[in-house]
Design a protein around this motif. Sequence first.
Motif, PDB file in Angstrom:
ATOM      1  N   THR A  26      50.188 -37.173  63.494  1.00 30.62           N
ATOM      2  CA  THR A  26      50.655 -36.228  62.477  1.00 30.62           C
ATOM      3  C   THR A  26      49.431 -35.583  61.838  1.00 30.62           C
ATOM      4  O   THR A  26      48.431 -36.245  61.590  1.00 30.62           O
ATOM      5  N   PRO A  28      49.745 -28.116  69.288  1.00 28.63           N
ATOM      6  CA  PRO A  28      50.828 -28.966  68.777  1.00 28.63           C
ATOM      7  C   PRO A  28      51.349 -29.882  69.873  1.00 28.63           C
ATOM      8  O   PRO A  28      51.452 -29.471  71.030  1.00 28.63           O
ATOM      9  N   GLY A  39      54.147 -32.030  69.211  1.00 25.72           N
ATOM     10  CA  GLY A  39      55.480 -32.519  68.871  1.00 25.72           C
ATOM     11  C   GLY A  39      56.201 -31.534  67.980  1.00 25.72           C
ATOM     12  O   GLY A  39      55.706 -30.432  67.726  1.00 25.72           O
ATOM     13  N   THR A  40      57.361 -31.951  67.501  1.00 27.64           N
ATOM     14  CA  THR A  40      58.159 -31.093  66.629  1.00 27.64           C
ATOM     15  C   THR A  40      58.165 -31.702  65.234  1.00 27.64           C
ATOM     16  O   THR A  40      57.618 -32.782  65.015  1.00 27.64           O
ATOM     17  N   TRP A  41      58.810 -31.023  64.294  1.00 27.46           N
ATOM     18  CA  TRP A  41      58.853 -31.514  62.910  1.00 27.46           C
ATOM     19  C   TRP A  41      60.251 -31.276  62.343  1.00 27.46           C
ATOM     20  O   TRP A  41      60.559 -30.178  61.894  1.00 27.46           O
ATOM     21  N   ASP A  42      61.083 -32.309  62.425  1.00 25.35           N
ATOM     22  CA  ASP A  42      62.430 -32.218  61.858  1.00 25.35           C
ATOM     23  C   ASP A  42      62.757 -33.560  61.228  1.00 25.35           C
ATOM     24  O   ASP A  42      63.602 -34.303  61.729  1.00 25.35           O
ATOM     25  N   ARG A  99      60.024 -32.373  54.110  1.00 26.55           N
ATOM     26  CA  ARG A  99      60.121 -31.488  55.270  1.00 26.55           C
ATOM     27  C   ARG A  99      59.156 -30.312  55.194  1.00 26.55           C
ATOM     28  O   ARG A  99      58.704 -29.807  56.215  1.00 26.55           O
ATOM     29  N   CYS A 122      55.368 -29.975  56.924  1.00 25.09           N
ATOM     30  CA  CYS A 122      55.135 -29.487  58.293  1.00 25.09           C
ATOM     31  C   CYS A 122      54.041 -30.284  58.994  1.00 25.09           C
ATOM     32  O   CYS A 122      52.907 -29.809  59.160  1.00 25.09           O
ATOM     33  N   PRO A 161      53.666 -32.056  62.278  1.00 29.13           N
ATOM     34  CA  PRO A 161      53.800 -32.546  63.653  1.00 29.13           C
ATOM     35  C   PRO A 161      52.478 -33.105  64.159  1.00 29.13           C
ATOM     36  O   PRO A 161      51.471 -33.051  63.460  1.00 29.13           O
TER      37      PRO A 161
END
Lengths: 84, 391
Positions: free
Chosen positions: B156, B195, B197-200, B205, B208, B210
């Motif tokens: 991260t 990047p 990965g994703t970020w959810d 949140r 941001c 990832p």
Amino acid sequence: MSHVTDQIREILKQQGRLAIDVDSLSGDADLYQAGLSSHASVNVMLALEDAFDVEFPDRMLKRSVFESIDAIASALDELQVEVA
Amino acid sequence: MTVALDRDQAFLSAIRATADDVAGPNAADVDRNARFPAETLDALRAQQALSAFIPSELGGGGVSFEALATACFELGRRCGASAMVFAMHQIQVVTMVRHLEGAAWFESYLRDVAREQRLIASVTSEVGTGGDMGRSIAAVTPTSDGACSFEKQAPTVSYGQFADDLFTTLRQGPNAEPVDQVIVLTRREQMQLEPTGTWDPLGMRGTCSPGFLVRAEFLPEQIMPTPFPRVSAESMVPVSHVLWSHIWLGIATDAFDRARAFVRAAAKQKPGEPLPAAERLSHLLSELSPLRAVVNSGLRDFVAAGDGPSRESLSTIAAALRFNNLKIAASEQAPRVCQGALGICGIVGFKNDTPFSVGRHLRDSMSACLMVANERIHQTDASLLLIAKDA
């Protein structure tokens, strides 16, 4: 003093989990650079307290006191002076 | 003294205005869309808040550390994610200011931060270290032209895509031990971020965060002169735990305030009638108070350690235990307060679009226990407790 440093070296061999041969380290070599982790350093401290029958007070339980064989020796020296 | 106080007050009143007028109104949208709180960062830049802690002789605002902590609390009351971006940036700034040791490159860099309001993110975690910040795999690698490079796989990087510069922990050389770490400041134009990965996520949140594969080329003078383990013990860890816990207190305080507003509204509707929610609010106050106490005493302890030679006391095992415990206690207590507020507000607290909504507070506060996982901190503390005498 040399007897003390021999014992310190022995404890570092057993508990320090260093990447380098302890005998190859000079007295002022940085033990953290030699790979001494904070977890291993706690075990070194415990073994030192046991071997020399001392207790390190909280103010001495810090990085700089355990950064080299010489530093450990002078910390032990200071404690024994205080005890006497 | 009064000049310093005035400076702190002016800084904090601007922060409160940004929190109320910008961060708060955008918080729901930032949360819903997991988007970066750009408006809040614009406002913070406009008021020179990103350089607030930099000494005035280097072009910064010269505010106190207490003011910085209060700012994290105030922003946390309105938008946890905005507060976290602000706090993480300030952790890097405070660390650099405290360990400058006359390093010319870093002095000139801090002037740039003040002039250009540059945002700094950190790359301290690494894939393969099991969450242990005290070890690195990636290393400072000399290049043939006398410069250096690194490549680091980070699980991260908070606001990595939006940061101007990165502060990255590395082994000091290709043959160095994993614990033999330094910290390096690299500028955007020296880096490539890919990047991974994703970020959810559940909460926070808007940070941001990832994963990224970070590659950089830089000059040797961009390595901080003080080895990272000392920087970490004397500054980065205690500063992180103090500033983060102020955010969590801010989030919990706003959740409490919403529960109080709900109870007051109910009391006004039926004056004189028994109100079970009022009693629950009193119980909740007794959950908020210890959180406030632990956060305040953490700040006092850190400030009392000072910034001169006395700050070496922060590298004692006793100090490590104290600041680790601040983090654990605050991160566990904040979600309890938020959940209590939800219990009081009921369905209007559960819904995301009422004045009493506390879902975001609860979700944001739940990130606290895994920002450096509490279980990992307990493992460290368990080992330290074997040797500490007075903790």
